[in-house]
Design an enzyme around this catalytic site. Sequence first.
Site, mmCIF file in Angstrom:
data_model
loop_
_atom_site.group_PDB
_atom_site.id
_atom_site.type_symbol
_atom_site.label_atom_id
_atom_site.label_comp_id
_atom_site.label_asym_id
_atom_site.label_seq_id
_atom_site.Cartn_x
_atom_site.Cartn_y
_atom_site.Cartn_z
ATOM 1 C CB CYS A 81 -0.990 -0.057 1.150
ATOM 2 S SG CYS A 81 -2.439 0.946 0.843
ATOM 3 C CG HIS A 176 -3.028 -3.250 3.992
ATOM 4 N ND1 HIS A 176 -1.991 -2.541 4.554
ATOM 5 C CD2 HIS A 176 -3.813 -2.333 3.394
ATOM 6 C CE1 HIS A 176 -2.142 -1.259 4.321
ATOM 7 N NE2 HIS A 176 -3.248 -1.101 3.607
ATOM 8 C CD GLU A 178 0.113 -5.146 5.946
ATOM 9 O OE1 GLU A 178 0.132 -5.817 4.900
ATOM 10 O OE2 GLU A 178 -0.102 -3.924 5.963
#
Length: 194
Positions: A81, A176, A178
Amino acid sequence: MTAGILALQGAFAEHGKALDQLGISHFEIRKPADLEFNPPIDALILPGGESTVMGKLLRESGLSDLILNKLRAGMPAFGTCAGLILLAKEVENSEGGAVSAGALGTMDIRVRRNAYGRQLGSFHTEEGFLGIGKVPMTFIRAPYIEKAYEDVEILARVNGKIVAARQKNQLACAFHPELTKDLRVHRYFFENCL
Ligand code: GLN
């Protein structure tokens, strides 16, 4: 194998948790001394957050040149991002218009910031990622890659827009990984880009 996680701002802690689960040692980077007085890093993670703030902090902290030298020397990097925006050679704002360079600008891509408009500021979907299969994708005021220049391999698209790409040992995602429990994109980076 040790990874550095840029920790000036944004979702760096979540990348640390993903790396913990993969058993990859890592430390956070906030200032030049973190790079100079630790063991050399084998890879750098650039998290999501706010790319303009991160760009400013990169310059003010003196980290910018240090990191650029390493990237130019071939250090693997994974940007998510805002991290993708930092790596992009060309950055456009949501309305298009003027093109500026990303704070690091080492990847041959043109990126459009906040590209999905207000209605679609944040959304979640699942799409194919080349070499992995379908992965969950969380987008938060995300960019997409408008152009991938020569040497850049397109890895994923959502509604026709490029959301993941790789150039040699640099990997960039508009979403994302994560923030989901799925570790396959992180694993892809460590298995394929180092
Ligand atoms: N909108 C942010 C930017 O332009 C990126 C958002 C994110 O990293 N989740 O930098």
